[in-house]
Design a protein around this motif. Structure first.
Motif, PDB file in Angstrom:
ATOM      1  N   ASP A   1       0.830  -1.210   0.000  1.00  0.00           N
ATOM      2  CA  ASP A   1       0.000   0.000   0.000  1.00  0.00           C
ATOM      3  C   ASP A   1       0.865   1.260   0.000  1.00  0.00           C
ATOM      4  OD1 ASP A   1      -2.314  -1.470  -0.040  1.00  0.00           O
ATOM      5  OD2 ASP A   1      -2.590  -1.428   2.135  1.00  0.00           O
ATOM      6  N   ASP A   2       1.949   1.244   0.792  1.00  0.00           N
ATOM      7  CA  ASP A   2       2.892   2.373   0.774  1.00  0.00           C
ATOM      8  C   ASP A   2       3.481   2.539  -0.624  1.00  0.00           C
ATOM      9  OD1 ASP A   2       2.665   2.658   3.573  1.00  0.00           O
ATOM     10  OD2 ASP A   2       4.352   1.306   3.934  1.00  0.00           O
ATOM     11  N   PHE A   3       3.918   1.424  -1.170  1.00  0.00           N
ATOM     12  CA  PHE A   3       4.666   1.415  -2.437  1.00  0.00           C
ATOM     13  C   PHE A   3       3.900   2.108  -3.555  1.00  0.00           C
ATOM     14  CE2 PHE A   3       5.818  -1.181  -6.310  1.00  0.00           C
ATOM     15  CZ  PHE A   3       7.068  -0.597  -6.519  1.00  0.00           C
ATOM     16  N   PHE A   4       2.611   1.812  -3.643  1.00  0.00           N
ATOM     17  CA  PHE A   4       1.827   2.359  -4.751  1.00  0.00           C
ATOM     18  C   PHE A   4       1.371   3.799  -4.513  1.00  0.00           C
ATOM     19  CE2 PHE A   4       1.494  -2.192  -5.690  1.00  0.00           C
ATOM     20  CZ  PHE A   4       1.869  -2.169  -7.018  1.00  0.00           C
ATOM     21  N   THR A   5       1.765   4.364  -3.372  1.00  0.00           N
ATOM     22  CA  THR A   5       1.449   5.782  -3.135  1.00  0.00           C
ATOM     23  C   THR A   5       2.701   6.647  -3.134  1.00  0.00           C
ATOM     24  OG1 THR A   5       1.529   5.462  -0.735  1.00  0.00           O
ATOM     25  CG2 THR A   5      -0.623   5.239  -1.798  1.00  0.00           C
TER      26      THR A   5
ATOM     27  N   GLU B   1       6.313  -5.821 -18.027  1.00  0.00           N
ATOM     28  CA  GLU B   1       6.796  -4.910 -16.983  1.00  0.00           C
ATOM     29  C   GLU B   1       5.648  -4.274 -16.195  1.00  0.00           C
ATOM     30  OE1 GLU B   1       9.047  -2.485 -19.642  1.00  0.00           O
ATOM     31  OE2 GLU B   1      10.877  -3.637 -19.356  1.00  0.00           O
ATOM     32  N   MET B   2       4.842  -5.130 -15.580  1.00  0.00           N
ATOM     33  CA  MET B   2       3.776  -4.679 -14.695  1.00  0.00           C
ATOM     34  C   MET B   2       3.971  -5.326 -13.324  1.00  0.00           C
ATOM     35  SD  MET B   2       1.460  -2.645 -16.207  1.00  0.00           S
ATOM     36  CE  MET B   2      -0.109  -2.933 -15.366  1.00  0.00           C
ATOM     37  N   ALA B   3       3.678  -4.573 -12.279  1.00  0.00           N
ATOM     38  CA  ALA B   3       3.869  -5.071 -10.920  1.00  0.00           C
ATOM     39  C   ALA B   3       2.887  -6.194 -10.601  1.00  0.00           C
ATOM     40  CB  ALA B   3       3.697  -3.929  -9.919  1.00  0.00           C
TER      41      ALA B   3
ATOM     42  N   PRO C   1       7.145  -7.368  -7.045  1.00  0.00           N
ATOM     43  CA  PRO C   1       8.140  -7.348  -8.111  1.00  0.00           C
ATOM     44  C   PRO C   1       7.488  -7.037  -9.451  1.00  0.00           C
ATOM     45  CG  PRO C   1       7.595  -9.605  -7.564  1.00  0.00           C
ATOM     46  CD  PRO C   1       6.842  -8.735  -6.594  1.00  0.00           C
ATOM     47  N   GLU C   2       8.327  -6.803 -10.438  1.00  0.00           N
ATOM     48  CA  GLU C   2       7.844  -6.477 -11.786  1.00  0.00           C
ATOM     49  C   GLU C   2       8.506  -7.432 -12.783  1.00  0.00           C
ATOM     50  OE1 GLU C   2       8.871  -2.892 -14.596  1.00  0.00           O
ATOM     51  OE2 GLU C   2       7.440  -2.222 -13.077  1.00  0.00           O
TER      52      GLU C   2
ATOM     53  N   ARG D   1      -6.296   1.942 -16.487  1.00  0.00           N
ATOM     54  CA  ARG D   1      -5.628   2.559 -15.334  1.00  0.00           C
ATOM     55  C   ARG D   1      -4.986   1.527 -14.397  1.00  0.00           C
ATOM     56  NH1 ARG D   1      -7.616   7.999 -14.678  1.00  0.00           N
ATOM     57  NH2 ARG D   1      -9.232   8.423 -16.234  1.00  0.00           N
ATOM     58  N   THR D   2      -5.089   0.255 -14.744  1.00  0.00           N
ATOM     59  CA  THR D   2      -4.520  -0.797 -13.897  1.00  0.00           C
ATOM     60  C   THR D   2      -3.020  -0.589 -13.704  1.00  0.00           C
ATOM     61  OG1 THR D   2      -6.174  -2.425 -14.577  1.00  0.00           O
ATOM     62  CG2 THR D   2      -4.097  -3.289 -13.746  1.00  0.00           C
ATOM     63  N   THR D   3      -2.559  -0.693 -12.448  1.00  0.00           N
ATOM     64  CA  THR D   3      -1.133  -0.533 -12.154  1.00  0.00           C
ATOM     65  C   THR D   3      -0.497  -1.808 -11.622  1.00  0.00           C
ATOM     66  OG1 THR D   3      -1.635   0.219  -9.908  1.00  0.00           O
ATOM     67  CG2 THR D   3      -1.379   1.927 -11.615  1.00  0.00           C
ATOM     68  N   ARG D   4      -1.304  -2.816 -11.319  1.00  0.00           N
ATOM     69  CA  ARG D   4      -0.767  -4.033 -10.707  1.00  0.00           C
ATOM     70  C   ARG D   4      -1.708  -5.203 -10.943  1.00  0.00           C
ATOM     71  NH1 ARG D   4      -2.316  -1.253  -5.053  1.00  0.00           N
ATOM     72  NH2 ARG D   4      -2.445   0.464  -6.514  1.00  0.00           N
ATOM     73  N   TYR D   5      -1.171  -6.400 -10.796  1.00  0.00           N
ATOM     74  CA  TYR D   5      -1.966  -7.622 -10.841  1.00  0.00           C
ATOM     75  C   TYR D   5      -1.747  -8.390  -9.544  1.00  0.00           C
ATOM     76  CZ  TYR D   5      -2.267  -6.598 -15.829  1.00  0.00           C
ATOM     77  OH  TYR D   5      -2.485  -5.981 -17.028  1.00  0.00           O
ATOM     78  N   GLN D   6      -2.707  -9.215  -9.197  1.00  0.00           N
ATOM     79  CA  GLN D   6      -2.569 -10.098  -8.043  1.00  0.00           C
ATOM     80  C   GLN D   6      -1.968 -11.427  -8.496  1.00  0.00           C
ATOM     81  OE1 GLN D   6      -3.302  -8.922  -4.915  1.00  0.00           O
ATOM     82  NE2 GLN D   6      -3.758  -6.998  -5.983  1.00  0.00           N
ATOM     83  N   ALA D   7      -1.172 -12.051  -7.627  1.00  0.00           N
ATOM     84  CA  ALA D   7      -0.496 -13.297  -7.990  1.00  0.00           C
ATOM     85  C   ALA D   7      -1.486 -14.361  -8.471  1.00  0.00           C
ATOM     86  CB  ALA D   7       0.302 -13.815  -6.794  1.00  0.00           C
ATOM     87  N   ALA D   8      -2.665 -14.397  -7.871  1.00  0.00           N
ATOM     88  CA  ALA D   8      -3.653 -15.417  -8.234  1.00  0.00           C
ATOM     89  C   ALA D   8      -4.112 -15.305  -9.681  1.00  0.00           C
ATOM     90  CB  ALA D   8      -4.851 -15.320  -7.296  1.00  0.00           C
ATOM     91  N   ASP D   9      -3.916 -14.138 -10.285  1.00  0.00           N
ATOM     92  CA  ASP D   9      -4.369 -13.909 -11.663  1.00  0.00           C
ATOM     93  C   ASP D   9      -3.256 -14.095 -12.692  1.00  0.00           C
ATOM     94  OD1 ASP D   9      -6.963 -13.175 -10.749  1.00  0.00           O
ATOM     95  OD2 ASP D   9      -6.164 -11.205 -10.205  1.00  0.00           O
ATOM     96  N   VAL D  10      -2.050 -14.447 -12.214  1.00  0.00           N
ATOM     97  CA  VAL D  10      -0.891 -14.592 -13.096  1.00  0.00           C
ATOM     98  C   VAL D  10      -0.642 -16.068 -13.382  1.00  0.00           C
ATOM     99  CG1 VAL D  10       1.581 -14.142 -13.380  1.00  0.00           C
ATOM    100  CG2 VAL D  10       0.131 -12.470 -12.201  1.00  0.00           C
ATOM    101  N   LEU D  11      -0.550 -16.405 -14.666  1.00  0.00           N
ATOM    102  CA  LEU D  11      -0.309 -17.789 -15.078  1.00  0.00           C
ATOM    103  C   LEU D  11       1.174 -18.047 -15.341  1.00  0.00           C
ATOM    104  CD1 LEU D  11      -1.917 -20.362 -15.722  1.00  0.00           C
ATOM    105  CD2 LEU D  11      -2.001 -19.625 -18.114  1.00  0.00           C
ATOM    106  N   LEU D  12       1.882 -17.019 -15.828  1.00  0.00           N
ATOM    107  CA  LEU D  12       3.299 -17.154 -16.177  1.00  0.00           C
ATOM    108  C   LEU D  12       4.028 -15.867 -15.845  1.00  0.00           C
ATOM    109  CD1 LEU D  12       5.798 -18.350 -17.783  1.00  0.00           C
ATOM    110  CD2 LEU D  12       4.765 -17.316 -19.828  1.00  0.00           C
ATOM    111  N   ALA D  13       5.202 -15.996 -15.208  1.00  0.00           N
ATOM    112  CA  ALA D  13       6.106 -14.868 -14.992  1.00  0.00           C
ATOM    113  C   ALA D  13       7.427 -15.184 -15.684  1.00  0.00           C
ATOM    114  CB  ALA D  13       6.333 -14.629 -13.502  1.00  0.00           C
ATOM    115  N   VAL D  14       7.993 -14.180 -16.366  1.00  0.00           N
ATOM    116  CA  VAL D  14       9.242 -14.361 -17.118  1.00  0.00           C
ATOM    117  C   VAL D  14      10.258 -13.334 -16.631  1.00  0.00           C
ATOM    118  CG1 VAL D  14      10.329 -14.397 -19.398  1.00  0.00           C
ATOM    119  CG2 VAL D  14       7.930 -15.105 -19.148  1.00  0.00           C
ATOM    120  N   GLU D  15      11.467 -13.807 -16.305  1.00  0.00           N
ATOM    121  CA  GLU D  15      12.556 -12.914 -15.915  1.00  0.00           C
ATOM    122  C   GLU D  15      13.736 -13.124 -16.860  1.00  0.00           C
ATOM    123  OE1 GLU D  15      12.484 -10.545 -13.829  1.00  0.00           O
ATOM    124  OE2 GLU D  15      10.845 -10.978 -12.430  1.00  0.00           O
ATOM    125  N   VAL D  16      14.197 -12.032 -17.485  1.00  0.00           N
ATOM    126  CA  VAL D  16      15.416 -12.051 -18.283  1.00  0.00           C
ATOM    127  C   VAL D  16      16.549 -11.590 -17.374  1.00  0.00           C
ATOM    128  CG1 VAL D  16      16.599 -11.150 -20.326  1.00  0.00           C
ATOM    129  CG2 VAL D  16      14.132 -11.595 -20.403  1.00  0.00           C
TER     130      VAL D  16
END
Length: 208
Positions: free
Chosen positions: A34-38, A87-89, A98-99, A114-129
């Motif tokens: 909550d702090d982070f997004f403000t 590159e979305m949080a 993380p992003e 206007r979405t700035t973030r997603y919840q982990a439960a809604d993410v199917l795949l995360a990719v890190e280079v």
């Protein structure tokens, strides 16, 4: 005398300014999501890891091209109920946002413009280079957190070989132990049936 400062006081004030370049001082137990997004005026792509702000260094050309190549490949056959985002949080808990370089999310969770973030439960795949300045986070810290949050698929992308091409290591979640199990190491071609049908020519980075 009232408003004048001694030379010693001026020197001390100057040192304090250099020591604190203007970033907000974190609370004793770290920032919450909550702090982070403000927080205002954070550099682009700042992440929240264990309550601390993590800033991103300038990226290598490889990083930009690998993300572009994989994004295009993921979009090619993405089902109607999923979306590819860059590159979305992702909110993993109270003190972690993380992003990932790329993520696949459910269309239902994609929200409005206007979405700035997603919840982990809604993410199917995360990719890190992997980047030189973030090797430990990309290879160790983030995968553990993604797995603990229940994200089913994770890809780790490394620059390898004499041609500096991407190698993609794919992982799938062991839901009982909340850890990732490697499902393959892909050098020239990334051909998968999960999380959906994907076929990416990794050597095509040479043409970008």
């Amino acid at each position: 005398m009232g408003g004048t400062m001694t030379a010693e006081a001026q020197s001390e004030a100057s040192q304090q300014r250099r020591a604190n370049p203007g970033w907000p001082v974190p609370p004793p137990d770290g920032y919450t999501v909550d702090d982070f997004f403000t927080l205002d005026d954070l550099p682009p792509h700042t992440e929240l890891i264990d309550g601390s702000l993590v800033f991103v260094s300038p990226q290598r050309k490889f990083h930009t091209l690998a993300v572009y190549l994989l994004e295009q490949g993921l979009r090619q056959h993405v089902p109607n109920d999923l979306r590819v985002r860059r590159e979305m949080a992702v909110v993993l808990g109270k003190r972690n946002a993380p992003e990932p370089d790329l993520l696949v999310v459910t269309a239902a969770a994609d929200g409005d413009q206007r979405t700035t973030r997603y919840q982990a439960a809604d993410v199917l795949l995360a990719v890190e280079v992997v980047s030189p300045d973030s090797e430990d986070r990309d290879r160790d810290t983030k995968p553990h957190k993604y797995a603990a949050a229940g994200i089913k698929h994770f890809w780790l992308v490394e620059m390898t070989g004499e041609n500096d091409r991407p190698m993609v290591i794919t992982y799938e979640l062991d839901p009982v132990n909340k850890t990732y199990v490697s499902t393959g190491v892909h050098h020239d071609r990334l051909k998968l049936s999960a999380p959906y049908d994907i076929d990416i020519d990794l050597t095509a980075i040479d043409e970008l």
